[in-house]
Design a protein around this motif. Structure first.
Motif, PDB file in Angstrom:
ATOM      1  N   ASN A   6       0.814  -1.217   0.000  1.00 14.92           N
ATOM      2  CA  ASN A   6       0.000   0.000   0.000  1.00 14.92           C
ATOM      3  C   ASN A   6       0.851   1.272   0.000  1.00 14.92           C
ATOM      4  O   ASN A   6       0.445   2.298   0.555  1.00 14.92           O
ATOM      5  N   ILE A   7       2.043   1.198  -0.596  1.00 14.73           N
ATOM      6  CA  ILE A   7       2.926   2.348  -0.705  1.00 14.73           C
ATOM      7  C   ILE A   7       3.850   2.123  -1.893  1.00 14.73           C
ATOM      8  O   ILE A   7       4.234   0.982  -2.177  1.00 14.73           O
ATOM      9  N   VAL A   8       4.186   3.190  -2.595  1.00 10.19           N
ATOM     10  CA  VAL A   8       5.144   3.063  -3.692  1.00 10.19           C
ATOM     11  C   VAL A   8       6.539   3.346  -3.164  1.00 10.19           C
ATOM     12  O   VAL A   8       6.716   4.029  -2.152  1.00 10.19           O
ATOM     13  N   HIS A   9       7.529   2.808  -3.861  1.00  7.45           N
ATOM     14  CA  HIS A   9       8.927   2.962  -3.447  1.00  7.45           C
ATOM     15  C   HIS A   9       9.545   4.218  -4.050  1.00  7.45           C
ATOM     16  O   HIS A   9      10.334   4.906  -3.405  1.00  7.45           O
ATOM     17  N   PHE A  10       9.171   4.512  -5.303  1.00  5.12           N
ATOM     18  CA  PHE A  10       9.731   5.659  -6.012  1.00  5.12           C
ATOM     19  C   PHE A  10       8.599   6.446  -6.679  1.00  5.12           C
ATOM     20  O   PHE A  10       7.528   5.881  -6.970  1.00  5.12           O
ATOM     21  N   PRO A  11       8.807   7.733  -6.961  1.00  2.46           N
ATOM     22  CA  PRO A  11       7.769   8.543  -7.620  1.00  2.46           C
ATOM     23  C   PRO A  11       7.322   7.971  -8.957  1.00  2.46           C
ATOM     24  O   PRO A  11       6.150   8.087  -9.322  1.00  2.46           O
ATOM     25  N   SER A  12       8.234   7.322  -9.681  1.00  2.00           N
ATOM     26  CA  SER A  12       7.889   6.766 -10.991  1.00  2.00           C
ATOM     27  C   SER A  12       6.897   5.620 -10.902  1.00  2.00           C
ATOM     28  O   SER A  12       6.344   5.188 -11.914  1.00  2.00           O
ATOM     29  N   GLU A  13       6.662   5.121  -9.684  1.00  2.00           N
ATOM     30  CA  GLU A  13       5.750   3.994  -9.504  1.00  2.00           C
ATOM     31  C   GLU A  13       4.305   4.447  -9.274  1.00  2.00           C
ATOM     32  O   GLU A  13       3.444   3.617  -9.008  1.00  2.00           O
ATOM     33  N   SER A  15       1.356   7.154 -11.060  1.00  2.00           N
ATOM     34  CA  SER A  15       1.066   8.123 -12.107  1.00  2.00           C
ATOM     35  C   SER A  15       0.783   9.496 -11.498  1.00  2.00           C
ATOM     36  O   SER A  15       0.103   9.609 -10.479  1.00  2.00           O
ATOM     37  N   GLY A  16       1.337  10.519 -12.112  1.00  5.74           N
ATOM     38  CA  GLY A  16       1.103  11.881 -11.657  1.00  5.74           C
ATOM     39  C   GLY A  16       1.967  12.319 -10.498  1.00  5.74           C
ATOM     40  O   GLY A  16       1.795  13.425  -9.980  1.00  5.74           O
ATOM     41  N   THR A  17       2.902  11.457 -10.058  1.00 10.06           N
ATOM     42  CA  THR A  17       3.775  11.797  -8.930  1.00 10.06           C
ATOM     43  C   THR A  17       5.199  12.010  -9.430  1.00 10.06           C
ATOM     44  O   THR A  17       5.719  11.197 -10.198  1.00 10.06           O
ATOM     45  N   HIS A  18       5.848  13.096  -8.972  1.00 12.96           N
ATOM     46  CA  HIS A  18       7.204  13.393  -9.416  1.00 12.96           C
ATOM     47  C   HIS A  18       8.159  13.660  -8.250  1.00 12.96           C
ATOM     48  O   HIS A  18       9.341  13.879  -8.461  1.00 12.96           O
ATOM     49  N   ARG A  19       7.656  13.635  -7.023  1.00 15.58           N
ATOM     50  CA  ARG A  19       8.497  13.934  -5.863  1.00 15.58           C
ATOM     51  C   ARG A  19       8.495  12.782  -4.873  1.00 15.58           C
ATOM     52  O   ARG A  19       7.526  12.058  -4.734  1.00 15.58           O
ATOM     53  N   HIS A  20       9.609  12.673  -4.142  1.00 16.05           N
ATOM     54  CA  HIS A  20       9.683  11.724  -3.040  1.00 16.05           C
ATOM     55  C   HIS A  20       8.836  12.245  -1.880  1.00 16.05           C
ATOM     56  O   HIS A  20       8.811  13.441  -1.607  1.00 16.05           O
ATOM     57  N   SER A  21       8.153  11.327  -1.226  1.00 11.52           N
ATOM     58  CA  SER A  21       7.361  11.696  -0.052  1.00 11.52           C
ATOM     59  C   SER A  21       8.005  11.087   1.195  1.00 11.52           C
ATOM     60  O   SER A  21       8.909  10.242   1.111  1.00 11.52           O
ATOM     61  N   LEU A  36      17.024  -6.038   2.404  1.00 12.46           N
ATOM     62  CA  LEU A  36      16.197  -6.708   1.394  1.00 12.46           C
ATOM     63  C   LEU A  36      16.463  -6.112   0.021  1.00 12.46           C
ATOM     64  O   LEU A  36      16.969  -4.999  -0.116  1.00 12.46           O
ATOM     65  N   MET A  37      16.095  -6.867  -1.009  1.00 14.10           N
ATOM     66  CA  MET A  37      16.233  -6.419  -2.393  1.00 14.10           C
ATOM     67  C   MET A  37      14.849  -6.253  -2.998  1.00 14.10           C
ATOM     68  O   MET A  37      13.994  -7.140  -2.869  1.00 14.10           O
ATOM     69  N   ASP A  38      14.647  -5.114  -3.646  1.00 17.37           N
ATOM     70  CA  ASP A  38      13.390  -4.836  -4.332  1.00 17.37           C
ATOM     71  C   ASP A  38      13.577  -5.236  -5.797  1.00 17.37           C
ATOM     72  O   ASP A  38      14.172  -4.501  -6.580  1.00 17.37           O
ATOM     73  N   LEU A  39      13.088  -6.407  -6.163  1.00 16.93           N
ATOM     74  CA  LEU A  39      13.315  -6.943  -7.507  1.00 16.93           C
ATOM     75  C   LEU A  39      12.574  -6.121  -8.563  1.00 16.93           C
ATOM     76  O   LEU A  39      11.456  -5.668  -8.314  1.00 16.93           O
ATOM     77  N   PRO A  40      13.162  -5.949  -9.732  1.00 17.73           N
ATOM     78  CA  PRO A  40      12.445  -5.267 -10.820  1.00 17.73           C
ATOM     79  C   PRO A  40      11.257  -6.094 -11.279  1.00 17.73           C
ATOM     80  O   PRO A  40      11.290  -7.321 -11.258  1.00 17.73           O
ATOM     81  N   LEU A  41      10.192  -5.415 -11.672  1.00 16.90           N
ATOM     82  CA  LEU A  41       8.974  -6.086 -12.121  1.00 16.90           C
ATOM     83  C   LEU A  41       9.022  -6.253 -13.627  1.00 16.90           C
ATOM     84  O   LEU A  41       9.116  -5.278 -14.370  1.00 16.90           O
ATOM     85  N   LEU A  42       8.951  -7.501 -14.086  1.00 14.44           N
ATOM     86  CA  LEU A  42       9.010  -7.795 -15.511  1.00 14.44           C
ATOM     87  C   LEU A  42       7.605  -7.885 -16.098  1.00 14.44           C
ATOM     88  O   LEU A  42       6.741  -8.543 -15.531  1.00 14.44           O
ATOM     89  N   GLY A  43       7.387  -7.224 -17.213  1.00 17.78           N
ATOM     90  CA  GLY A  43       6.109  -7.346 -17.920  1.00 17.78           C
ATOM     91  C   GLY A  43       5.151  -6.202 -17.696  1.00 17.78           C
ATOM     92  O   GLY A  43       4.140  -6.097 -18.394  1.00 17.78           O
ATOM     93  N   GLY A  44       5.414  -5.339 -16.729  1.00 21.27           N
ATOM     94  CA  GLY A  44       4.525  -4.215 -16.475  1.00 21.27           C
ATOM     95  C   GLY A  44       5.141  -3.255 -15.481  1.00 21.27           C
ATOM     96  O   GLY A  44       6.125  -3.580 -14.814  1.00 21.27           O
ATOM     97  N   GLU A  45       4.554  -2.085 -15.349  1.00 21.96           N
ATOM     98  CA  GLU A  45       5.086  -1.073 -14.443  1.00 21.96           C
ATOM     99  C   GLU A  45       4.264  -0.920 -13.176  1.00 21.96           C
ATOM    100  O   GLU A  45       4.800  -0.599 -12.117  1.00 21.96           O
ATOM    101  N   PHE A  46       2.944  -1.152 -13.269  1.00 23.29           N
ATOM    102  CA  PHE A  46       2.057  -0.898 -12.140  1.00 23.29           C
ATOM    103  C   PHE A  46       1.337  -2.187 -11.734  1.00 23.29           C
ATOM    104  O   PHE A  46       1.182  -3.107 -12.527  1.00 23.29           O
ATOM    105  N   THR A  47       0.880  -2.230 -10.484  1.00 25.82           N
ATOM    106  CA  THR A  47       0.170  -3.414  -9.994  1.00 25.82           C
ATOM    107  C   THR A  47      -1.234  -3.089  -9.494  1.00 25.82           C
ATOM    108  O   THR A  47      -1.938  -3.966  -9.003  1.00 25.82           O
TER     109      THR A  47
END
Length: 206
Positions: A6-13, A15-21, A36-47
Motif C-alpha cells: 500500500n505504498i510506492v517505493h519511487f515517484p515513478s511507480e 502516475s502523476g507523482t514526481h516527488r519523493h514523499s 532486502l532487495m526490491d526486484l524489478p517487475l518484468l512485464g509491467g510497471e504498475f500493480t
C-alpha cells in the motif's frame, strides 16, 4: 516477503507523482534496514489501477542470499482477472521433472457426462477369469482410457490459460494508455469470464 504494501517505493511507480514523499523515504529505510532487495517487475510497471490512476503497490522483497541461491529468480507482472490489483508472481526457476503416478482428478467430475462415459467404458471391457483378475484388468484399461481422455479434454488447459492471459494482458496494456475501444471492452469481459472458468479448473486440479 510479498504482498500489497500500500505504498510506492519511487515517484515513478505512481502516475502523476514526481516527488519523493516521507512515506517513500520510510519504505526505503525499511527495505535497507532489513537488508532486502526490491526486484524489478518484468512485464509491467504498475500493480494497481482504479481506471484513472496507476500505482505499483504490490511487490516481493527478497534477501541477497535468496538471489544468490536462486539464480533464475524473477518477479513477473500478470493481468488482473477480477480485481483492481494485477497479479504478481515470484518465479524461482524450473522444477525438475519426474514420473507422475496416475491419480483420479476431481476436476473430471465437473465435466458433464463424465460418470456416464466411465460407466460406458467399464461395461465395454470383456475379460475372463476369476473376479479379482477381471477387476484388475478392467481397472488397468480404465486407467489408460482416463489418461487418454484427460489429454484430449484437459491437455490443452494450460494453452487455453496462456492464450487468454496473453489476450487479457494486451487489453490491460491498451486500457492503461486509453486505447481500448468499447468493442474491445466487450471482448475483454468475455475473456475474463472464460479465464475464470479455466482458472477454476486449474484450482480444482491443484
Amino acid at each position: 516477503m510479498g504482498g500489497n504494501f500500500n505504498i510506492v517505493h519511487f515517484p515513478s511507480e505512481r502516475s502523476g507523482t514526481h516527488r519523493h514523499s516521507a512515506t517513500m523515504e520510510e519504505f526505503s529505510e525499511f527495505v535497507f534496514d532489513l537488508d532486502l532487495m526490491d526486484l524489478p517487475l518484468l512485464g509491467g510497471e504498475f500493480t494497481w489501477s482504479n481506471g484513472q490512476g496507476w500505482s505499483r503497490l504490490d511487490r516481493f522483497l527478497v534477501s541477497p542470499s535468496w538471489e544468490a541461491y536462486l539464480p533464475e529468480l524473477s518477479h513477473k507482472w500478470l493481468p488482473s482477472v477480477c480485481s483492481d490489483h494485477f497479479t504478481i508472481m515470484l518465479d524461482c526457476g524450473g522444477i525438475m521433472g519426474r514420473h507422475r503416478p496416475f491419480k483420479f482428478e476431481h476436476m473430471w467430475l465437473a465435466m458433464e457426462g463424465f460418470v456416464d462415459k466411465v460407466r460406458s467404458w467399464w461395461s465395454s471391457y470383456m475379460f475372463t477369469g476369476n473376479p479379482i483378475f477381471i477387476l484388475a484388468r478392467k481397472l488397468k484399461v480404465l486407467k489408460q482410457d482416463l489418461k487418454k481422455w484427460n489429454l484430449e479434454v484437459f491437455g490443452s488447459i494450460d494453452n487455453q490459460k496462456n492464450t487468454l492471459m496473453k489476450e487479457l494482458q494486451d487489453f490491460e496494456a491498451r486500457e492503461l494508455t486509453g486505447e481500448l475501444l468499447e468493442k474491445a471492452l466487450a471482448r475483454k469481459r468475455v475473456v475474463v469470464i472464460e479465464l475464470e472458468k479455466v482458472l477454476l479448473m486449474k484450482e480444482i486440479l491443484w
